[in-house]
Structures are given as C-alpha cells and as structure tokens.
Design an enzyme around this catalytic site. Structure first.
Site, mmCIF file in Angstrom:
data_model
loop_
_atom_site.group_PDB
_atom_site.id
_atom_site.type_symbol
_atom_site.label_atom_id
_atom_site.label_comp_id
_atom_site.label_asym_id
_atom_site.label_seq_id
_atom_site.Cartn_x
_atom_site.Cartn_y
_atom_site.Cartn_z
ATOM 1 N N GLY A 184 0.180 5.500 0.925
ATOM 2 C CA GLY A 184 -0.685 6.612 1.285
ATOM 3 C C GLY A 184 -0.184 7.892 0.660
ATOM 4 N N GLY A 185 -0.615 9.026 1.217
ATOM 5 C CA GLY A 185 -0.224 10.306 0.659
ATOM 6 C C GLY A 185 1.265 10.566 0.753
ATOM 7 N N LYS A 212 4.131 0.474 8.652
ATOM 8 C CA LYS A 212 3.778 1.734 8.014
ATOM 9 C C LYS A 212 4.959 2.681 8.177
ATOM 10 C CE LYS A 212 -0.023 5.050 7.703
ATOM 11 N NZ LYS A 212 -1.327 5.468 8.266
ATOM 12 N N ASP A 215 -14.037 9.836 12.905
ATOM 13 C CA ASP A 215 -14.167 9.577 11.467
ATOM 14 C C ASP A 215 -14.593 8.133 11.198
ATOM 15 O OD1 ASP A 215 -14.125 10.486 8.835
ATOM 16 O OD2 ASP A 215 -12.048 9.852 8.516
ATOM 17 N N ILE A 221 3.292 1.192 2.974
ATOM 18 C CA ILE A 221 2.937 0.094 3.857
ATOM 19 C C ILE A 221 3.504 -1.192 3.268
ATOM 20 C CG2 ILE A 221 1.055 -1.184 4.946
ATOM 21 C CD1 ILE A 221 -0.670 1.344 4.583
ATOM 22 N N GLY A 242 0.817 -1.209 0.000
ATOM 23 C CA GLY A 242 0.000 0.000 0.000
ATOM 24 C C GLY A 242 0.841 1.245 0.000
#
Length: 396
Positions: free
Chosen positions: A46-47, A71, A177, A51, A44
């Site tokens: 992210g911004g 991460k 969230d 990962i 993975g």
C-alpha cells in the site's frame, strides 16, 4: 477513483509517514495474545505498508495456500491503527459467528480479525494485523466485464452488502466508502463477497449516542467523489443513511457503467448539486440512467426509501432487502446466493455467457501477486483451527 479524505489530504503530504521495510520470509512475529505467526511471501504493497502471506508458526514454511495475511506498517503511521480499532471492536471471529447463527445467514462478508501487535525490526517498531486472505476485487471483474454486471448479480451483491452494513451499523460503525474495489471475493468461493478497508470507518454511535448532524466545511466531499453521500459532500460525519445512499449509487453504476455526474468529477460542488437534484426527483435519475423501457423499479424504490431516512434514524434493513428481493422476483429469479459474474449485452440488463478468454482473464486476476493491495481469503476459520490442532498433536 481513489478515496479522498478532504481534511487529511494536506496533512498526509506533510506528515512524512515512513515506508515499511521488507520483512524476511520466515520471520516470526508474536501478537498481543502471545500467539506466534510466520511471515510468508509479500503479495501487496500500500502507500506506507506491506501485505504478506501468513500462517501460524510451525516448522513448515508458509505455503501459497496460507489462510491469512499480515498487514504491516510503521507504528508511527495512522491508517492501520484506525483500522485495528474497528476490527478489535467488531470483527472478532466469535462475534461474527454469533451474528451468523442468530440471523441464520450462510456467511457474513466482514473479514475476521485474528490478531495484532507490535514487532521490532532493525531498531524500528512496526504495527501488524493478521487477517483473512481474499481473492480478486470486484472492480477488476467489473472492468473485465466491460463495466457491467447483470441485474441479478447486482441485486445478489447488494443483498449481501446490506447484511454487512446492518452488522457494522449494529456495532456502532459506518463504512463510508462502499465501492467495487473495496469488495473482495472469497478466494475459493466466488459467490461470497467481503467488504474491506476500514481505515477510515467512523464510529457514529459511541456508547449508543449518535453523533449530531453538523456541517464542517473542512470535511466537505470526503470519500470517493462519485459515490460519496450528500451528507459527506456537505461536511457531515458519515451515518447509516449515507452508507445506504452510497450503495444505491454503486448499484446504478454496476448496472449501467456510468453515473450522471462522472464526467465532471473534478468539480465536487457540481457532483454534490447533481446528487441533490436527482434525490429530489428519483424518477429523473432513473430516466437518465435507464433510458430504455426496462427500468429496474426496485432501484427506484430503494432510492426513494433511503432518501426519507433522517440522519440519526435506524434503517429498516429487512424492508430494503425485501425491495431487492422483489426485483429478483420481477426478473424470474430468487436469492440463490449465486453472483453469476458474467458479461452483459450492449449496456443492457440482460446477461450473456462469459467467454473462455474473459473467464481466463478473471481467473488470472485472482492469483496473488505483488501488485495486489488487498487481502484474499482461501481458507475458513475451521481450516485455521484444524492446522492448530494438527500442530499441537505433532508437538506432543
């Protein structure tokens, strides 16, 4: 819709955060407890971080069945640092296991924290965190199910989410969230769901002192706009009642596929005013969302109960669970721990059998790929400990 942190939106673009460079497969990293971990394939991005699969260091390579992920972000970035604080305070394996034992739960959907540290690579410093690995997120399955979950599934999910929220609230944090994309399935047990993404979790009650109610115009509309609480729309820091309100909106969307204000999400004031109007008349919200006669009365009762909470008031979680359990009873079901993620008919509340084609699509969505941006859980704490014991015997 992605989460928006109103006060941070401008800062993020100007902060010039650095992207994490790729770590090599087999690279060894050492956490603060001096435990060594081996990095596997990336699964993975992210911004600003990556990962990877991860496992305890040994002569073996990290397999596709690795129980953990790591991460990684450049150490001068902020999101992972913030998330680490939550995990270090509230998600140590022994904390979670103690809660499970004392509350007599089958499991608790809070990811376990296994370690963290700093790692230097090519003259740059990177912060990393070792976490459980998970499977597909609920958003993918929700969309594969024609944006509907059955009434039983929604109630089962919500009971487990209430367990999670009670735990993190008791540890002085709120999530702020809750949504399908932040709810991940256990990779090998699709009846277990975990709440992730604590990068913006808020410590609402440090040292037992609740933050005061204070509206800040700079913080208006924080969160994922369709789900965020009325408090957040008004610029107030997240609280326990806000998390519960968000869960209420999630339940309605999962049952119906749509929230009344979703057609105008670009106007946050309209969204806020709609939520306020419907909070004052929960019956009208139910009529709008469930025009058929078969309305889920437990959802209305849940929303009525949550709206009465004061900002600093501790919710009665058991009462809320009882409301949802009554909903299960009303449809001739019970809390059997089965999520039954199946397609529903024509936007109604009646479940039907999932097709073989749809089942295959869901199974394929669970496969770890580079496009995945969250973690997956394939093995339990016991599996990690078993590996550790085995390797110690080999070393002897």
């Amino acid at each position: 819709m992605p989460r928006v942190k109103a006060a941070q939106a401008g800062r993020q673009s100007s902060a010039k955060r650095h992207l994490a460079e790729q770590f090599a497969v087999g690279e060894i990293i050492t956490d603060m407890a001096k435990k060594e971990w081996k990095v596997g394939l990336p699964i993975g991005q992210g911004g600003f971080g990556c990962i990877y699969l991860a496992d305890m260091n040994s002569s073996e390579s990290v397999g596709s069945d690795a129980p953990c992920v790591v991460k990684v972000e450049p150490s001068d970035n902020g999101p992972l640092f913030t998330e680490l604080k939550f995990y270090q305070r509230a998600a140590k394996p022994e904390q979670i296991q103690k809660w499970i034992r004392t509350r007599k739960l089958k499991y608790l959907g809070v990811p376990k924290y296994w370690g963290s540290g700093l790692h230097d690579k090519n003259g740059k410093s990177y912060r990393f965190m070792i976490m459980d690995r998970f499977g597909s997120d609920l958003q993918k399955i929700y969309e594969a199910n024609a944006k509907r979950f059955s009434r039983k599934t929604v109630l089962q999910l919500s009971l487990r989410i209430l367990d999670i929220l009670e735990y993190i609230h008791e540890h002085e944090y709120v999530h702020g969230d809750i949504k399908a994309s932040n709810l991940l399935l256990n990779y090998k047990n699709p009846d277990q769901v975990y709440l992730v993404d604590y990068g913006l979790a808020y410590r609402y009650c440090p040292e037992g002192v609740h933050k005061e109610y204070k509206e800040d115009p700079k913080r208006c509309h924080d969160g994922t706009i369709e789900f965020t609480s009325i408090d957040a729309h008004n610029g107030v820091a997240p609280s326990r009642r806000g998390d519960l309100e968000i869960l209420g909106y999630c339940m309605i969307q999962w049952l119906t596929g749509h929230l009344p204000w979703e057609d105008n999400l670009k106007d946050p004031k309209y969204v806020r005013d709609s939520k306020i109007r419907y909070r004052e008349n929960i019956a009208s919200l139910m009529d709008k969302c469930f025009p058929e006669k078969n309305k889920p009365g437990e959802i209305a009762k849940y929303m009525e109960t949550v709206k009465l909470l004061d900002y600093t008031e501790k919710p009665l979680y058991e009462n809320l669970r009882d409301i949802l359990l009554q909903g299960l009873k009303a449809i001739g079901s019970k809390d059997d721990g089965k999520l039954d993620l199946s397609v529903v008919e024509n936007g109604g509340l009646k479940a039907k059998t999932i097709t073989k084609k749809r089942k295959k699509e869901i199974e394929e969505s669970k496969e770890p790929g580079v496009e995945d941006t969250e973690w997956s859980n394939t093995q339990t704490e016991e599996a990690i400990q078993t590996r550790s014991r085995t390797r110690k015997r080999v070393q002897k």
